[in-house]
Design an enzyme around this catalytic site. Sequence first.
Site, PDB file in Angstrom:
ATOM      1  N   LYS A 129       0.808  -1.229   0.000  1.00 18.07           N
ATOM      2  CA  LYS A 129       0.000   0.000   0.000  1.00 18.07           C
ATOM      3  C   LYS A 129       0.842   1.281   0.000  1.00 18.07           C
ATOM      4  O   LYS A 129       0.411   2.295  -0.528  1.00 18.07           O
ATOM      5  CB  LYS A 129      -0.935   0.014   1.213  1.00 18.07           C
ATOM      6  CG  LYS A 129      -2.137  -0.899   1.058  1.00 18.07           C
ATOM      7  CD  LYS A 129      -3.047  -0.739   2.267  1.00 18.07           C
ATOM      8  CE  LYS A 129      -4.353  -1.452   2.054  1.00 18.07           C
ATOM      9  NZ  LYS A 129      -5.358  -1.099   3.068  1.00 18.07           N
ATOM     10  N   ASP A 189     -10.132   3.444   1.951  1.00 18.98           N
ATOM     11  CA  ASP A 189     -10.411   2.844   3.262  1.00 18.98           C
ATOM     12  C   ASP A 189     -11.049   3.866   4.195  1.00 18.98           C
ATOM     13  O   ASP A 189     -12.023   3.575   4.887  1.00 18.98           O
ATOM     14  CB  ASP A 189      -9.115   2.352   3.927  1.00 18.98           C
ATOM     15  CG  ASP A 189      -8.535   1.131   3.231  1.00 18.98           C
ATOM     16  OD1 ASP A 189      -9.318   0.287   2.769  1.00 18.98           O
ATOM     17  OD2 ASP A 189      -7.294   1.026   3.167  1.00 18.98           O
TER      18      ASP A 189
END
Length: 294
Positions: A71, A107
């Site tokens: 990520k 997210d």
Amino acid sequence: MEWNGQTRTCGLIGNPVEHTLSPLIQNHLAQSLGQNLVYVPFHVPEGGLRAAVEGAYALNLLGLNVTVPYKSRVMEYLDQVDPAARRIGAVNTLVRTGDGFKGYNTDMPGLYRAMGEDGVKVTGRKVLLLGAGGAARAVAVMLWEKGAERIYILNRTPQRARELAEHINGLGPQPGREPSSRPLAEAMALEDYPALAGEKYLAIQTTSVGMYPRTGEALIEDSAFYELVQEGYDLIFNPAKTRFMELVEAAGGRAFGGSRMLVYQGIISFELWTGEQVPPRLAREICALMPFSK
Ligand code: ATR
């Protein structure tokens, strides 16, 4: 939906990817909304990230999700990174542009959308943030952006809590809020919460403590801590009800698990790829499909 010569591909890159629920979410969205799109997991071994991103672009993929351990590292290979994702330091969604992929973090908008649905406000709130790792950093940036009043960071390793507080306090004035002389974030030792007594807080649990298979554990067991909690979010989605959530409820607070954040991050990625708005009815349908939803 029949796949044909027009079918667009999206996928997930990570290592491992074999346990992902994203194909379930994304393919259900595509089918329900009549999008000619297929979503598949791609296991990218150590050392293969650059080739994977360039190859995905060369193969005309519409977009990708990115998971552990890539990520942060993936940002190096992107054409652009959305400022919110840059502040978080993590990208979980790549969207195809004319020159490469643009990176986003869905997210946190996912968590924020779930909170909105639960009637939980962030603006003006005092927040107890449990943990100081990558997930905590993402949550803390979201709290900064959405106008939280104060963030108390409690972590097993106090040094990491201090580093995270410094990062947040270095972000500058919060959007839309009067600059304050008091720093937004404060690091605390795990056992220092009695100093916060007398108020009710929003608590967000970002550590892996309590995650399957060690489901009987919580970072803090003391019921005096849970007396401080008005609403408690656990980012863990397996099990659906964590020990943290049970303790919040036992003390009279409202508790929420991580499965809707997971669903909403997927929905927001899908919306970025396709330009479609996912109706709330479909979001609820997908939440009910999640294997840990009960
Ligand atoms: P993530 O990206 O999921 O946040 P991470 O960066 O490894 O993962 O962070 C894990 C977080 O969970 C940290 O806050 C970690 O505490 P430390 O900074 O003290 O390591 C916390 N954590 C993990 N296992 C823990 C345990 N058994 N007890 C207490 N805290 C734990």
